[in-house]
Design a protein around this motif. Structure first.
Motif, short mmCIF file in Angstrom:
data_model
loop_
_atom_site.label_atom_id
_atom_site.label_comp_id
_atom_site.label_asym_id
_atom_site.label_seq_id
_atom_site.Cartn_x
_atom_site.Cartn_y
_atom_site.Cartn_z
N GLY A 41 0.81 -1.21 0.00
CA GLY A 41 0.00 0.00 0.00
C GLY A 41 0.84 1.26 0.00
O GLY A 41 1.93 1.30 0.60
N ASP A 42 0.37 2.29 -0.70
CA ASP A 42 1.02 3.59 -0.78
C ASP A 42 2.32 3.58 -1.58
O ASP A 42 3.06 4.57 -1.55
CB ASP A 42 1.29 4.17 0.61
CG ASP A 42 0.02 4.43 1.40
OD1 ASP A 42 -0.99 4.80 0.76
OD2 ASP A 42 0.03 4.25 2.63
N ALA A 43 2.58 2.49 -2.28
CA ALA A 43 3.79 2.49 -3.12
C ALA A 43 3.59 3.34 -4.37
O ALA A 43 4.54 3.90 -4.90
CB ALA A 43 4.15 1.06 -3.50
N GLY A 44 2.36 3.40 -4.85
CA GLY A 44 2.09 4.20 -6.05
C GLY A 44 1.67 3.37 -7.24
O GLY A 44 1.93 3.75 -8.39
N LYS A 45 0.97 2.25 -7.00
CA LYS A 45 0.53 1.39 -8.10
C LYS A 45 -0.42 2.12 -9.04
O LYS A 45 -0.28 2.03 -10.26
CB LYS A 45 -0.18 0.14 -7.55
CG LYS A 45 0.68 -0.75 -6.68
CD LYS A 45 -0.06 -1.99 -6.24
CE LYS A 45 -1.22 -1.69 -5.29
NZ LYS A 45 -0.77 -1.10 -4.01
N GLY A 268 4.34 12.64 -7.38
CA GLY A 268 4.16 11.43 -6.59
C GLY A 268 4.42 10.16 -7.38
O GLY A 268 4.35 9.06 -6.84
N LEU A 269 4.70 10.29 -8.67
CA LEU A 269 4.94 9.14 -9.53
C LEU A 269 6.32 8.55 -9.24
O LEU A 269 7.29 9.28 -9.03
CB LEU A 269 4.86 9.56 -11.00
CG LEU A 269 5.16 8.48 -12.04
CD1 LEU A 269 4.04 7.45 -12.06
CD2 LEU A 269 5.32 9.11 -13.43
N LEU A 270 6.42 7.22 -9.25
CA LEU A 270 7.70 6.57 -9.14
C LEU A 270 8.41 6.65 -10.49
O LEU A 270 7.93 6.11 -11.48
CB LEU A 270 7.55 5.11 -8.72
CG LEU A 270 7.03 4.87 -7.30
CD1 LEU A 270 6.97 3.37 -7.02
CD2 LEU A 270 7.91 5.56 -6.27
N VAL A 271 9.53 7.34 -10.51
CA VAL A 271 10.27 7.58 -11.74
C VAL A 271 11.44 6.60 -11.84
O VAL A 271 12.16 6.38 -10.86
CB VAL A 271 10.80 9.03 -11.78
CG1 VAL A 271 11.61 9.27 -13.05
CG2 VAL A 271 9.63 10.01 -11.70
N ASP A 272 11.61 6.00 -12.99
CA ASP A 272 12.68 5.05 -13.22
C ASP A 272 14.03 5.78 -13.25
O ASP A 272 14.28 6.60 -14.13
CB ASP A 272 12.45 4.33 -14.55
CG ASP A 272 13.37 3.12 -14.74
OD1 ASP A 272 14.45 3.11 -14.13
OD2 ASP A 272 13.00 2.22 -15.50
N ARG A 273 14.87 5.47 -12.27
CA ARG A 273 16.18 6.10 -12.18
C ARG A 273 17.29 5.05 -12.26
O ARG A 273 18.38 5.24 -11.73
CB ARG A 273 16.32 6.89 -10.87
CG ARG A 273 15.46 8.14 -10.79
CD ARG A 273 15.87 9.01 -9.60
NE ARG A 273 17.23 9.50 -9.75
CZ ARG A 273 18.26 9.17 -8.97
NH1 ARG A 273 18.09 8.30 -7.99
NH2 ARG A 273 19.46 9.67 -9.17
#
Length: 365
Positions: A41-45, A268-273
């Motif tokens: 939860g809250d990971a940003g799916k 809030g998006l998980l960006v590929d780094r």
């Protein structure tokens, strides 16, 4: 009498070149089959799936997701049961502040069920076991009217199954078969968002991430592809900002490379780094390598022996002499030394009889 099995005789049904693999996202999600994005939860799916939805609908000419190129382009149906219209609007606005979505070449419909009529279960509990939900037939008709439909998303999975797919393997298998039928019938990929269990032991591999996905094995095994996200052990003082992700289940070729994500402060998006992290790791390794070679060279100039291990070992001497070496473990330092010796940057001294003296010298090359 000819059996129906004759239709699939390998001598006639599978001759010539096999059709190429089709991808929704290259080497991540195959096209036209059911798949899953799993995380705690809250990971940003939801944000990641919304981001994928906009990319499939054509928000940019070239797009990537999960390390792969987004290859399918067309209509999208995204059904969310947790967010109302206002929240969906805010999320889309944060993903697309320039409002390029108004020029999308394909329909991208995001349906917030709390604002659009309430629950829409795909399966429910029947007299003899799980069965199709009462609204599913109508849903299929609406989906079939979307031009060039390529992607269907149900977020989250638990809200669309009014049976316990987590504990009941029969229900899990039934749901997976239903999703596969929808994908085949509509010639589109079907993705679901699903939760992972909280674990007392931190997840440190794709295998551990797969094991942490909620539900029976029938749920994961019944889907063609599963991508999982888990918290990075190093949060750098900001919990909930750094994650790792990888394909943890695939029926066919897929990239199993573990990628690094960091939460964007604005959206809030998980960006590929992944590439940035790899560059940082390479730079850090080079700093350690340089520090070791310089330490060995300095000891050599001063006539002080230095060895791979022991009281005069690189780790023992270097942790007080170099900031770069004082921050890493003995095992890591010695692994660096071994690699530098193998690469020829360091040389192990030998006696006249060829015996290993254990002392290190910097190569003159």
């Amino acid at each position: 009498h000819v059996s129906a099995f004759h239709r699939w005789d390998v001598r006639s049904a599978f001759v010539g070149a096999a059709p190429p693999m089709q991808w929704l996202v290259e080497r991540v999600f195959p096209y036209g089959v059911p798949g899953m994005l799993a995380a705690m939860g809250d990971a940003g799916k939801s944000m990641l799936l919304l981001d994928l939805a906009l990319k499939v609908a054509g928000i940019a000419d070239e797009s990537r997701w999960g390390g792969g190129a987004v290859l399918a382009r067309g209509g999208v149906a995204f059904v969310t049961s947790e967010d109302d219209a206002s929240e969906v609007h805010r999320r889309i606005e944060s993903l697309d502040p320039d409002r390029r979505r108004v020029l999308l070449p394909h329909l991208c419909s995001v349906v917030p069920l709390p604002s659009a009529g309430g629950a829409m279960p795909l399966i429910v509990k029947g007299v003899k076991g799980p069965e199709e939900g009462p609204k599913l037939k109508a849903l299929r008709k609406h989906l079939a009217r979307i031009p060039d439909l390529r992607l269907i998303v149900f977020d989250p999975l638990s809200s669309f199954a009014h049976v316990d797919v987590n504990a009941d393997p029969v229900a899990g298998a039934y749901l997976c078969t239903l999703l596969a039928n929808i994908a085949t019938e509509l010639n589109a990929s079907v993705l679901v968002a699903h939760h992972m269990r909280k674990s007392a032991v931190p997840i440190d591999s794709p295998e551990a991430a797969r094991d942490a996905i909620r539900g029976t094995t029938a749920l994961v095994d019944g889907l063609r592809a599963v991508y999982a996200l888990w918290a990075d052990a190093d949060q750098r003082g900001k919990p909930g900002t750094r994650f790792k992700g990888a394909v943890v289940k695939a029926n066919g070729p897929a990239s199993r490379y573990v990628r690094a994500y960091e939460r964007d402060a604005a959206s809030g998006l998980l960006v590929d780094r992944t590439e940035d992290v790899a560059n940082e790791r390479d730079a850090a390794r080079e700093r350690v390598d340089d520090a070791i070679v310089e330490l060995v060279r300095q000891c050599q100039l001063e006539g002080r022996p230095i060895t791979r291990t022991g009281a005069r070992g690189v780790y023992t001497v270097g942790r007080n002499a170099s900031a770069a070496l004082g921050q890493i473990s003995r095992t890591v330092v010695e692994a660096h030394v071994d690699r530098l010796v193998k690469a020829g940057f360091l040389v192990i001294g030998t006696g006249q009889d060829g015996r290993d003296l254990g002392c290190l010298y910097a190569s003159q090359a």
